[in-house]
Design a protein around this motif. Structure first.
Motif, PDB file in Angstrom:
ATOM      1  N   ASN A  35     -35.564  -5.714  -6.420  1.00 14.55           N
ATOM      2  CA  ASN A  35     -34.756  -4.854  -7.274  1.00 14.55           C
ATOM      3  C   ASN A  35     -33.274  -5.162  -7.101  1.00 14.55           C
ATOM      4  O   ASN A  35     -32.531  -5.233  -8.085  1.00 14.55           O
ATOM      5  CB  ASN A  35     -35.035  -3.383  -6.971  1.00 14.55           C
ATOM      6  CG  ASN A  35     -34.420  -2.461  -7.990  1.00 14.55           C
ATOM      7  OD1 ASN A  35     -34.074  -2.858  -9.087  1.00 14.55           O
ATOM      8  ND2 ASN A  35     -34.283  -1.200  -7.615  1.00 14.55           N
ATOM      9  N   GLU A  97     -37.504   2.305  -7.694  1.00 13.75           N
ATOM     10  CA  GLU A  97     -38.132   1.288  -8.538  1.00 13.75           C
ATOM     11  C   GLU A  97     -39.592   1.631  -8.818  1.00 13.75           C
ATOM     12  O   GLU A  97     -40.074   1.456  -9.935  1.00 13.75           O
ATOM     13  CB  GLU A  97     -38.026  -0.085  -7.878  1.00 13.75           C
ATOM     14  CG  GLU A  97     -38.529  -1.209  -8.723  1.00 13.75           C
ATOM     15  CD  GLU A  97     -37.760  -1.387 -10.029  1.00 13.75           C
ATOM     16  OE1 GLU A  97     -38.374  -1.876 -10.996  1.00 13.75           O
ATOM     17  OE2 GLU A  97     -36.570  -1.042 -10.092  1.00 13.75           O
ATOM     18  N   SER A 134     -33.451   1.255 -15.338  1.00  6.24           N
ATOM     19  CA  SER A 134     -33.852   0.923 -13.971  1.00  6.24           C
ATOM     20  C   SER A 134     -32.644   0.905 -13.048  1.00  6.24           C
ATOM     21  O   SER A 134     -32.674   1.471 -11.944  1.00  6.24           O
ATOM     22  CB  SER A 134     -34.553  -0.435 -13.949  1.00  6.24           C
ATOM     23  OG  SER A 134     -34.852  -0.817 -12.635  1.00  6.24           O
TER      24      SER A 134
END
Length: 176
Positions: A35, A97, A134
């Motif tokens: 991520n 995430e 995100s």
């Protein structure tokens, strides 16, 4: 004979516990690392350098960098160890995430039920919004999980800060 089985049971229990802890730390670390690496890659997706960035991407990157700096600055100001701060940071990134992926999976299931088939066009349709959300969820999670100092140091300080505290307007002898 009972103590041998007990010893073997304890040995296997400790081994299983250690294996699961290492596996979970490794899995969460990989999710968090992926991520964190994907955030700058999202901003430079077209390989055009800084001219590729628009104002929202620059702002999002600055806010991301500031929230990460705030997180670690507060951790070290509260005398946290590096390991404790890193564990919390990795857990928060991975949890954010996974949380986002859960809702994105629900979206894909709804699309599959609606259209009967999933294609690249569905993923490409909302790719920018997905990446933005995100990163935004990650920033909110980092900001919310930043350790904060207590509001007060002791019970006496807490009692004197309450608005309905009745101190009977006592003044020191020098003031009367």
């Amino acid at each position: 004979m009972k103590s041998v089985f007990n010893t073997v049971d304890i040995l296997f229990g400790h081994f299983a516990h250690g294996f699961i802890i290492v596996f979970l730390y490794l899995a969460l670390s990989l999710i968090a690392a992926f991520n964190l690496v994907s955030i700058p890659l999202y901003f430079f997706e077209y390989d055009a350098g800084l001219s590729d960035l628009d104002l929202s991407e620059v702002g999002l990157f600055i806010i991301f960098a500031a929230s990460v700096w705030r997180f670690f600055a507060r951790c070290f100001a509260l005398n946290w160890t590096k390991w404790k701060a890193l564990k919390r940071f990795v857990f928060v990134i991975a949890f954010a995430e996974l949380f986002f992926s859960l809702f994105f999976s629900f979206y894909l299931i709804i699309e599959l039920i609606d259209q009967g088939v999933l294609g690249v066009a569905i993923l490409d349709k909302y790719a920018d919004i997905q990446s933005f959300l995100s990163i935004f969820i990650t920033i909110i999670a980092i900001y919310a999980s930043t350790p904060l100092p207590n509001f007060y140091k002791s019970k006496d300080d807490a009692a004197s800060n309450l608005p309905d505290n009745d101190l009977k307007n006592e003044q020191p002898a020098a003031m009367s």
